[in-house]
Design a protein around this motif. Sequence first.
Motif, PDB file in Angstrom:
ATOM      1  N   GLN A 101      77.864  57.488 100.794  1.00 21.05           N
ATOM      2  CA  GLN A 101      78.492  57.886  99.787  1.00 21.05           C
ATOM      3  C   GLN A 101      78.390  57.424  98.469  1.00 21.05           C
ATOM      4  OE1 GLN A 101      82.344  56.617 102.080  1.00 21.05           O
ATOM      5  NE2 GLN A 101      82.949  58.726 101.732  1.00 21.05           N
ATOM      6  N   GLN A 102      77.033  57.080  98.137  1.00 23.13           N
ATOM      7  CA  GLN A 102      76.563  56.630  96.743  1.00 23.13           C
ATOM      8  C   GLN A 102      75.168  56.929  96.416  1.00 23.13           C
ATOM      9  OE1 GLN A 102      76.222  51.915  96.552  1.00 23.13           O
ATOM     10  NE2 GLN A 102      77.968  52.240  98.265  1.00 23.13           N
ATOM     11  N   SER A 152      71.617  55.692  95.243  1.00 19.42           N
ATOM     12  CA  SER A 152      70.753  54.695  95.404  1.00 19.42           C
ATOM     13  C   SER A 152      69.372  55.088  95.384  1.00 19.42           C
ATOM     14  CB  SER A 152      70.997  54.019  96.636  1.00 19.42           C
ATOM     15  OG  SER A 152      70.750  54.653  97.470  1.00 19.42           O
ATOM     16  N   ASN A 210      70.297  64.404  96.848  1.00 20.63           N
ATOM     17  CA  ASN A 210      71.073  64.040  95.765  1.00 20.63           C
ATOM     18  C   ASN A 210      69.768  63.896  94.402  1.00 20.63           C
ATOM     19  OD1 ASN A 210      71.800  61.899  93.730  1.00 20.63           O
ATOM     20  ND2 ASN A 210      73.806  62.711  94.521  1.00 20.63           N
ATOM     21  N   SER A 230      69.496  60.330  92.941  1.00 15.54           N
ATOM     22  CA  SER A 230      68.622  59.417  94.118  1.00 15.54           C
ATOM     23  C   SER A 230      67.269  59.587  93.919  1.00 15.54           C
ATOM     24  CB  SER A 230      69.442  59.684  95.374  1.00 15.54           C
ATOM     25  OG  SER A 230      70.648  58.758  95.287  1.00 15.54           O
ATOM     26  N   PHE A 253      79.440  63.466  99.170  1.00 13.39           N
ATOM     27  CA  PHE A 253      79.928  62.066  99.447  1.00 13.39           C
ATOM     28  C   PHE A 253      81.510  61.902  99.969  1.00 13.39           C
ATOM     29  CE2 PHE A 253      76.588  60.187  96.213  1.00 13.39           C
ATOM     30  CZ  PHE A 253      75.583  60.477  97.205  1.00 13.39           C
ATOM     31  N   ASP A 254      82.394  62.686  99.098  1.00 11.86           N
ATOM     32  CA  ASP A 254      83.925  62.512  99.533  1.00 11.86           C
ATOM     33  C   ASP A 254      84.078  62.663 100.904  1.00 11.86           C
ATOM     34  OD1 ASP A 254      83.084  65.216  98.780  1.00 11.86           O
ATOM     35  OD2 ASP A 254      85.495  65.625  98.725  1.00 11.86           O
TER      36      ASP A 254
END
Length: 335
Positions: free
Chosen positions: A87-88, A90, A122, A125, A301-302
Amino acid sequence: MNTTELLPRIAVTLGDPAGVGPELAVRLLARPETTRMAEVYILADAAEVEAAAQAAGVVVPLSAAPRPGYAVLLDDASAPAEAIPVQQVSQAAGERTLHQLKRAVALANAGEVEAILFTPLNKTSLKLGGMNEEDELRWFARELDYEGTTSELNVLPGLWTARVTSHIPVSEIAERITVGNVLNTIRLLHSVLVDSGLESPRIAVCALNPHAGENGNFGREEIDQIAPGIAAAREDGMDASGPFPSDTVFLAAKRGDFDGVVTMYHDQGQIAMKLIGFDRGVTIQGGLPIVIATPAHGTAFDIVGKNAANLGATEHAFELAVKVGSRIRAAKAAV
Protein backbone atom coordinates in the motif's frame (compact mmCIF):
# COMPACT_ATOMS: atom_id res chain seq x y z
CA MET A 1 1.91 -34.06 -31.18
CA ASN A 2 2.16 -32.58 -27.68
CA THR A 3 -1.19 -31.01 -26.74
CA THR A 4 0.52 -27.75 -25.78
CA GLU A 5 2.74 -27.57 -28.87
CA LEU A 6 0.90 -24.74 -30.61
CA LEU A 7 -0.55 -22.95 -27.61
CA PRO A 8 0.80 -19.42 -27.12
CA ARG A 9 3.48 -19.18 -24.45
CA ILE A 10 2.82 -16.38 -21.96
CA ALA A 11 5.08 -15.02 -19.25
CA VAL A 12 3.13 -13.65 -16.27
CA THR A 13 4.55 -11.30 -13.64
CA LEU A 14 2.81 -10.28 -10.41
CA GLY A 15 3.10 -6.55 -11.04
CA ASP A 16 3.87 -4.15 -8.21
CA PRO A 17 4.11 -6.23 -5.01
CA ALA A 18 2.71 -3.34 -2.96
CA GLY A 19 -0.59 -3.29 -4.89
CA VAL A 20 -3.37 -5.63 -5.97
CA GLY A 21 -1.31 -7.20 -8.76
CA PRO A 22 -0.24 -10.37 -6.92
CA GLU A 23 -3.79 -11.23 -5.86
CA LEU A 24 -5.14 -10.61 -9.36
CA ALA A 25 -2.46 -12.84 -10.89
CA VAL A 26 -3.09 -15.78 -8.58
CA ARG A 27 -6.86 -15.50 -8.88
CA LEU A 28 -6.51 -15.59 -12.66
CA LEU A 29 -4.13 -18.54 -12.64
CA ALA A 30 -6.09 -20.50 -10.03
CA ARG A 31 -8.70 -21.14 -12.70
CA PRO A 32 -7.81 -24.26 -14.74
CA GLU A 33 -9.65 -22.87 -17.76
CA THR A 34 -7.12 -20.00 -17.85
CA THR A 35 -4.10 -22.25 -18.04
CA ARG A 36 -5.73 -24.52 -20.63
CA MET A 37 -5.61 -21.59 -23.07
CA ALA A 38 -1.83 -21.14 -23.05
CA GLU A 39 1.50 -22.32 -21.71
CA VAL A 40 1.86 -20.04 -18.69
CA TYR A 41 5.17 -19.24 -17.02
CA ILE A 42 4.97 -17.40 -13.69
CA LEU A 43 7.96 -15.17 -12.98
CA ALA A 44 8.03 -15.03 -9.19
CA ASP A 45 9.47 -16.88 -6.22
CA ALA A 46 7.41 -19.67 -4.69
CA ALA A 47 6.99 -17.74 -1.45
CA GLU A 48 5.49 -14.78 -3.32
CA VAL A 49 2.96 -16.95 -5.14
CA GLU A 50 2.09 -18.83 -1.97
CA ALA A 51 1.56 -15.63 0.04
CA ALA A 52 -0.62 -14.08 -2.66
CA ALA A 53 -2.66 -17.28 -3.07
CA GLN A 54 -3.19 -17.58 0.67
CA ALA A 55 -4.33 -13.97 0.89
CA ALA A 56 -6.71 -14.46 -2.04
CA GLY A 57 -7.99 -17.81 -0.77
CA VAL A 58 -7.04 -19.75 -3.89
CA VAL A 59 -4.67 -22.50 -5.00
CA VAL A 60 -2.60 -22.08 -8.16
CA PRO A 61 -2.06 -25.46 -9.92
CA LEU A 62 1.66 -25.74 -10.70
CA SER A 63 3.64 -28.19 -12.81
CA ALA A 64 7.34 -28.62 -13.53
CA ALA A 65 6.60 -28.69 -17.27
CA PRO A 66 3.86 -27.18 -19.45
CA ARG A 67 0.55 -29.05 -19.39
CA PRO A 68 -3.07 -27.93 -19.73
CA GLY A 69 -4.61 -26.64 -16.50
CA TYR A 70 -1.29 -25.89 -14.84
CA ALA A 71 1.25 -23.07 -14.78
CA VAL A 72 5.03 -23.41 -14.63
CA LEU A 73 6.70 -21.44 -11.83
CA LEU A 74 10.11 -20.03 -12.81
CA ASP A 75 11.50 -19.40 -9.33
CA ASP A 76 14.97 -17.83 -9.31
CA ALA A 77 15.15 -17.47 -5.49
CA SER A 78 15.65 -13.73 -5.79
CA ALA A 79 12.92 -12.42 -3.46
CA PRO A 80 14.27 -9.86 -0.95
CA ALA A 81 14.83 -11.08 2.60
CA GLU A 82 12.69 -8.28 4.04
CA ALA A 83 9.05 -8.06 3.02
CA ILE A 84 8.23 -5.19 0.67
CA PRO A 85 5.75 -2.83 2.37
CA VAL A 86 2.28 -2.93 0.83
CA GLN A 87 0.00 0.00 0.00
CA GLN A 88 2.88 2.39 -0.59
CA VAL A 89 5.36 3.58 -3.17
CA SER A 90 8.92 2.35 -2.63
CA GLN A 91 12.24 1.74 -4.31
CA ALA A 92 12.09 -1.90 -3.23
CA ALA A 93 8.75 -2.42 -4.99
CA GLY A 94 10.06 -0.80 -8.15
CA GLU A 95 13.24 -2.88 -8.16
CA ARG A 96 11.29 -6.11 -7.65
CA THR A 97 8.86 -5.24 -10.42
CA LEU A 98 11.65 -4.42 -12.88
CA HIS A 99 13.57 -7.58 -11.99
CA GLN A 100 10.69 -9.82 -13.05
CA LEU A 101 9.87 -7.75 -16.12
CA LYS A 102 13.49 -8.08 -17.25
CA ARG A 103 13.22 -11.86 -16.86
CA ALA A 104 10.06 -11.82 -18.98
CA VAL A 105 11.75 -9.78 -21.70
CA ALA A 106 14.72 -12.17 -21.64
CA LEU A 107 12.33 -15.05 -22.38
CA ALA A 108 10.84 -13.04 -25.24
CA ASN A 109 14.25 -12.16 -26.67
CA ALA A 110 15.18 -15.85 -26.55
CA GLY A 111 12.02 -16.75 -28.49
CA GLU A 112 10.62 -18.74 -25.57
CA VAL A 113 7.37 -16.76 -25.15
CA GLU A 114 5.06 -14.92 -27.52
CA ALA A 115 3.39 -12.72 -24.92
CA ILE A 116 3.86 -11.05 -21.55
CA LEU A 117 1.06 -10.31 -19.10
CA PHE A 118 1.83 -8.10 -16.13
CA THR A 119 -0.58 -6.98 -13.46
CA PRO A 120 -0.67 -3.29 -12.43
CA LEU A 121 2.51 -1.30 -11.92
CA ASN A 122 3.23 1.94 -10.09
CA LYS A 123 5.18 4.42 -12.22
CA THR A 124 6.69 6.26 -9.26
CA SER A 125 8.01 3.03 -7.76
CA LEU A 126 9.40 2.07 -11.17
CA LYS A 127 11.26 5.39 -11.36
CA LEU A 128 12.64 4.88 -7.87
CA GLY A 129 13.62 1.35 -8.86
CA GLY A 130 15.69 2.48 -11.83
CA MET A 131 13.40 2.96 -14.85
CA ASN A 132 14.58 6.11 -16.62
CA GLU A 133 12.20 6.07 -19.61
CA GLU A 134 9.01 8.17 -19.65
CA ASP A 135 6.86 5.04 -19.33
CA GLU A 136 7.01 1.25 -19.45
CA LEU A 137 6.29 1.16 -23.20
CA ARG A 138 9.56 2.96 -23.94
CA TRP A 139 11.31 0.77 -21.38
CA PHE A 140 10.04 -2.38 -23.10
CA ALA A 141 11.08 -1.03 -26.52
CA ARG A 142 14.61 -0.44 -25.25
CA GLU A 143 14.84 -3.85 -23.57
CA LEU A 144 13.59 -5.51 -26.78
CA ASP A 145 15.98 -3.38 -28.89
CA TYR A 146 12.99 -2.18 -30.93
CA GLU A 147 13.11 1.20 -32.69
CA GLY A 148 9.87 1.19 -34.70
CA THR A 149 6.63 3.07 -34.03
CA THR A 150 5.00 2.28 -30.69
CA SER A 151 1.87 3.43 -28.93
CA GLU A 152 -0.02 2.37 -25.86
CA LEU A 153 -3.27 0.81 -27.01
CA ASN A 154 -6.30 0.78 -24.77
CA VAL A 155 -8.79 -1.96 -25.45
CA LEU A 156 -12.38 -2.78 -24.58
CA PRO A 157 -14.38 -5.58 -26.19
CA GLY A 158 -15.12 -4.23 -29.67
CA LEU A 159 -13.17 -0.98 -29.36
CA TRP A 160 -9.43 -0.20 -29.48
CA THR A 161 -7.65 3.14 -29.12
CA ALA A 162 -4.12 4.32 -29.89
CA ARG A 163 -2.64 7.72 -29.14
CA VAL A 164 -0.22 9.96 -31.00
CA THR A 165 1.33 11.23 -27.76
CA SER A 166 1.26 9.61 -24.35
CA HIS A 167 3.08 10.31 -21.08
CA ILE A 168 4.29 13.84 -21.73
CA PRO A 169 3.30 17.26 -20.36
CA VAL A 170 0.23 18.83 -21.92
CA SER A 171 2.41 21.80 -22.92
CA GLU A 172 4.38 19.54 -25.31
CA ILE A 173 1.47 17.84 -27.05
CA ALA A 174 0.85 20.22 -29.98
CA GLU A 175 4.44 20.18 -31.21
CA ARG A 176 4.34 16.38 -31.48
CA ILE A 177 1.16 16.32 -33.58
CA THR A 178 2.75 15.93 -37.01
CA VAL A 179 1.61 14.35 -40.26
CA GLY A 180 4.11 11.53 -39.82
CA ASN A 181 3.16 10.80 -36.21
CA VAL A 182 -0.56 10.77 -37.05
CA LEU A 183 -0.01 8.48 -40.04
CA ASN A 184 2.24 6.10 -38.10
CA THR A 185 -0.27 5.82 -35.27
CA ILE A 186 -3.11 5.06 -37.69
CA ARG A 187 -0.90 2.42 -39.34
CA LEU A 188 -0.09 0.85 -36.00
CA LEU A 189 -3.72 0.69 -34.87
CA HIS A 190 -4.78 -0.70 -38.26
CA SER A 191 -2.08 -3.38 -38.03
CA VAL A 192 -2.97 -4.60 -34.55
CA LEU A 193 -6.68 -4.63 -35.36
CA VAL A 194 -5.94 -6.83 -38.38
CA ASP A 195 -3.80 -9.07 -36.15
CA SER A 196 -6.73 -9.34 -33.75
CA GLY A 197 -8.89 -10.77 -36.54
CA LEU A 198 -10.53 -7.78 -38.28
CA GLU A 199 -10.05 -7.82 -42.04
CA SER A 200 -10.81 -4.14 -42.70
CA PRO A 201 -10.94 -2.14 -39.45
CA ARG A 202 -12.74 1.19 -39.37
CA ILE A 203 -10.67 3.87 -37.63
CA ALA A 204 -11.80 7.29 -36.42
CA VAL A 205 -9.21 9.99 -35.74
CA CYS A 206 -9.73 12.64 -33.08
CA ALA A 207 -9.10 16.34 -33.48
CA LEU A 208 -6.77 18.10 -31.06
CA ASN A 209 -8.63 21.37 -30.59
CA PRO A 210 -12.20 22.10 -29.43
CA HIS A 211 -14.80 21.66 -32.17
CA ALA A 212 -12.05 20.19 -34.38
CA GLY A 213 -10.51 23.64 -34.61
CA GLU A 214 -13.56 25.33 -36.19
CA ASN A 215 -11.84 25.69 -39.59
CA GLY A 216 -8.68 27.10 -38.04
CA ASN A 217 -10.33 29.50 -35.62
CA PHE A 218 -9.21 27.47 -32.58
CA GLY A 219 -5.93 26.12 -33.95
CA ARG A 220 -4.55 24.77 -37.22
CA GLU A 221 -3.35 21.28 -36.20
CA GLU A 222 -6.43 19.69 -37.76
CA ILE A 223 -5.79 21.41 -41.10
CA ASP A 224 -2.00 21.27 -41.25
CA GLN A 225 -1.18 17.95 -39.58
CA ILE A 226 -4.09 15.65 -38.70
CA ALA A 227 -6.14 15.78 -41.92
CA PRO A 228 -3.07 15.21 -44.13
CA GLY A 229 -2.10 12.24 -41.95
CA ILE A 230 -5.58 10.76 -42.40
CA ALA A 231 -5.43 11.37 -46.16
CA ALA A 232 -2.09 9.58 -46.37
CA ALA A 233 -3.53 6.62 -44.48
CA ARG A 234 -6.47 6.41 -46.86
CA GLU A 235 -4.07 6.49 -49.82
CA ASP A 236 -2.39 3.47 -48.25
CA GLY A 237 -5.73 1.62 -48.22
CA MET A 238 -6.73 2.11 -44.60
CA ASP A 239 -10.31 2.99 -43.64
CA ALA A 240 -9.50 6.10 -41.58
CA SER A 241 -11.72 9.13 -41.20
CA GLY A 242 -11.84 12.41 -39.30
CA PRO A 243 -10.64 14.50 -37.61
CA PHE A 244 -13.67 14.34 -35.35
CA PRO A 245 -14.31 16.42 -32.22
CA SER A 246 -13.17 14.30 -29.31
CA ASP A 247 -16.24 15.10 -27.21
CA THR A 248 -18.53 13.23 -29.63
CA VAL A 249 -16.43 10.64 -31.50
CA PHE A 250 -16.65 8.09 -28.69
CA LEU A 251 -20.44 8.19 -28.84
CA ALA A 252 -20.20 6.97 -32.43
CA ALA A 253 -17.54 4.43 -31.52
CA LYS A 254 -19.60 3.10 -28.61
CA ARG A 255 -22.58 2.45 -30.86
CA GLY A 256 -20.38 0.46 -33.21
CA ASP A 257 -19.55 2.89 -36.02
CA PHE A 258 -15.80 2.35 -35.56
CA ASP A 259 -13.48 -0.45 -34.46
CA GLY A 260 -10.72 1.88 -33.30
CA VAL A 261 -10.05 5.49 -32.41
CA VAL A 262 -6.76 7.38 -32.72
CA THR A 263 -6.50 10.06 -30.05
CA MET A 264 -3.99 12.89 -29.82
CA TYR A 265 -3.04 12.59 -26.15
CA HIS A 266 -3.39 10.38 -23.09
CA ASP A 267 -6.53 11.57 -21.33
CA GLN A 268 -8.42 12.29 -24.54
CA GLY A 269 -9.01 8.58 -24.93
CA GLN A 270 -8.44 7.25 -21.44
CA ILE A 271 -11.27 9.18 -19.83
CA ALA A 272 -13.76 7.94 -22.42
CA MET A 273 -12.56 4.34 -22.32
CA LYS A 274 -12.63 4.12 -18.54
CA LEU A 275 -16.13 5.58 -18.42
CA ILE A 276 -17.32 3.09 -21.05
CA GLY A 277 -15.83 0.01 -19.40
CA PHE A 278 -13.36 0.44 -16.53
CA ASP A 279 -13.67 -3.16 -15.37
CA ARG A 280 -12.74 -4.58 -18.78
CA GLY A 281 -10.12 -2.07 -19.93
CA VAL A 282 -6.76 -3.41 -21.09
CA THR A 283 -3.54 -1.68 -22.10
CA ILE A 284 -1.46 -3.22 -24.90
CA GLN A 285 2.11 -2.07 -25.49
CA GLY A 286 1.46 -1.61 -29.20
CA GLY A 287 3.97 -1.97 -32.03
CA LEU A 288 6.40 -4.26 -30.22
CA PRO A 289 7.41 -7.63 -31.73
CA ILE A 290 5.55 -9.55 -29.00
CA VAL A 291 2.25 -9.06 -27.19
CA ILE A 292 2.55 -7.22 -23.88
CA ALA A 293 -0.75 -6.70 -22.06
CA THR A 294 -1.91 -5.45 -18.67
CA PRO A 295 -5.18 -4.35 -17.04
CA ALA A 296 -5.68 -0.63 -17.63
CA HIS A 297 -6.40 0.20 -13.98
CA GLY A 298 -3.80 0.96 -11.32
CA THR A 299 -2.36 -0.69 -8.23
CA ALA A 300 -5.38 0.22 -6.04
CA PHE A 301 -3.43 0.60 -2.80
CA ASP A 302 -6.66 1.38 -0.93
CA ILE A 303 -8.07 -2.15 -1.37
CA VAL A 304 -4.90 -4.25 -1.06
CA GLY A 305 -5.53 -7.29 1.14
CA LYS A 306 -9.31 -7.00 0.93
CA ASN A 307 -9.63 -9.40 -2.03
CA ALA A 308 -11.96 -6.83 -3.58
CA ALA A 309 -10.16 -6.00 -6.84
CA ASN A 310 -12.25 -6.72 -9.93
CA LEU A 311 -10.67 -9.48 -12.04
CA GLY A 312 -12.41 -8.50 -15.29
CA ALA A 313 -9.65 -6.37 -16.82
CA THR A 314 -6.97 -8.95 -15.97
CA GLU A 315 -9.06 -11.71 -17.58
CA HIS A 316 -9.54 -9.59 -20.70
CA ALA A 317 -5.80 -8.80 -20.85
CA PHE A 318 -5.00 -12.52 -20.69
CA GLU A 319 -7.57 -13.31 -23.38
CA LEU A 320 -6.03 -10.73 -25.71
CA ALA A 321 -2.54 -12.06 -25.02
CA VAL A 322 -3.78 -15.54 -25.92
CA LYS A 323 -5.55 -14.38 -29.07
CA VAL A 324 -2.68 -12.40 -30.57
CA GLY A 325 0.00 -14.69 -29.12
CA SER A 326 -1.67 -17.64 -30.85
CA ARG A 327 -1.30 -15.91 -34.20
CA ILE A 328 2.37 -15.19 -33.51
CA ARG A 329 3.10 -18.79 -32.55
CA ALA A 330 1.20 -20.15 -35.53
CA ALA A 331 3.23 -17.89 -37.81
CA LYS A 332 6.43 -19.21 -36.25
CA ALA A 333 5.28 -22.79 -36.79
CA ALA A 334 4.48 -22.09 -40.45
CA VAL A 335 8.01 -20.91 -41.25
